[in-house]
Write an enzyme that holds these catalytic residues in place. Structure first.
Site: not given
Ligand code: C5P
Length: 316
Positions: A18, A168
């Site tokens: 994406k 995501d």
């Molecule tokens: O959700 P995911 O594990 O993909 O996110 C990785 C990191 O990116 C999270 O630990 C956080 O530090 C950051 N993040 C964030 N806000 C979001 C998505 C991700 O701060 N909406």
């Protein structure tokens, strides 16, 4: 006489990358995440996953994952020495925290199934790139194993499960190619853009860690939302859409990685409608007026930039 059942065939699924055409960081949350408003659109750059069933008696290790890459060498020279050589990851070295394996284990825990699978992942989407390749692979694993194992879980149930794996991932289970995503990314408003945008996608050698970029970002309001951009794309006014491309993570990524600045400057020298970093970077895209312009520009940049370059289109 022994009755032999025909072996179940393997299932092959493609997992798209994406790009974010708009990404506003609304604010920091007490749980460490950030609230977002983002327009995510799938593009025609894919990983491929093959799911082969494993009978319980066949294999004590019922879930296994192997990976090979078909990445241009320029995409990840630190990780891949040859564009088609398999990564040095035998199933054991893949790592328990791999999102594909975590998705498979989550399905087994949730449903109690004892079925197994041998999964092969062909990587074409570069990682640490802001293209959500790993998230798309995880979403596709939920879809693939739900089918392979005959679990019958609804798309909605899979989407809810996927929230536990990453912000995501629910987007890739929304059933469409584009969505405005809010909350930490899991609140999905599916959108039909009705038009395919021609892009040139650049991936410099460096990657960026998503948490590092979020840590460094400052929430900011550009004064317009994702819905204006959606309306311009739906009307086929790509020139107007280009004026609304926005990524609130880009200043932080540019501060952390000079190669993102290089990508922006390269795009500024070209006759394109607009350009933007995708997600938390480091991949960068230019919006072109036509597909043939994107192909011509991609060929030129592939020669000149030393980056991995693709002419891609957003999926309708
Ligand atoms: O959700 P995911 O594990 O993909 O996110 C990785 C990191 O990116 C999270 O630990 C956080 O530090 C950051 N993040 C964030 N806000 C979001 C998505 C991700 O701060 N909406």
């Amino acid at each position: 006489m022994t009755l032999r059942l025909a072996p179940q065939p393997s299932l092959i699924l493609h997992a798209p990358a994406k790009v974010n055409l708009y990404l506003r960081v609304v604010g920091r949350r007490p749980d460490g995440y950030h609230d977002l408003e983002t327009l995510m659109v799938a593009i025609d750059l894919f990983d491929t996953l093959t799911f082969a069933p494993v009978a319980e008696s066949d294999d004590p290790d019922l879930l296994s994952l192997s990976i090979s890459t078909e990445l241009p060498a320029a995409a990840n020279p630190e990780a891949v020495s040859s564009s088609t050589a398999p990564l040095p990851v035998a199933p054991l070295a893949v790592g328990d925290d791999n999102l594909v394996l975590r998705a498979a284990r989550l399905l087994r825990e949730e449903t109690g199934t004892t079925a197994g699978a041998r999964i092969h992942l062909t990587k074409r989407i570069p990682w640490a790139a802001g293209l959500a390749g790993g998230s798309s692979d995880a979403a596709t694993t939920l879809l693939g194993l739900n089918q392979l194992w005959g679990l019958g879980l609804s798309l909605e149930r899979l989407r809810t499960l996927s929230e536990r794996l990453g912000s995501d991932i629910p987007f890739f289970l929304s059933g469409g190619s584009a969505a405005i995503c809010r909350g930490r990314g899991e609140l999905i408003e599916p959108i039909s853009l009705g038009q395919s945008l021609p892009l040139v996608l650049l991936k410099p050698p460096a990657g960026l860690s998503t948490p590092r970029v979020f840590q460094r970002c400052t929430p900011a309001d550009p004064g317009f939302g994702a819905t204006e951009l959606v309306a311009h794309v739906q009307d086929g006014r790509f020139d107007r859409a280009a004026t609304q491309l926005f990524n609130g993570l880009q200043p932080a990524a540019e501060a952390l990685c000079p190669q993102v600045v290089d990508c922006r400057q390269l795009c500024e020298t070209a006759d394109v409608l607009g350009h933007l970093m995708s997600g938390s970077g480091t991949s960068y895209f230019a919006l072109c007026a036509t597909r043939s312009q994107a192909q011509t520009l991609a060929a030129r940049w592939r020669q000149a930039s030393g980056y991995a370059v693709w002419a891609v289109s957003t999926r309708v």
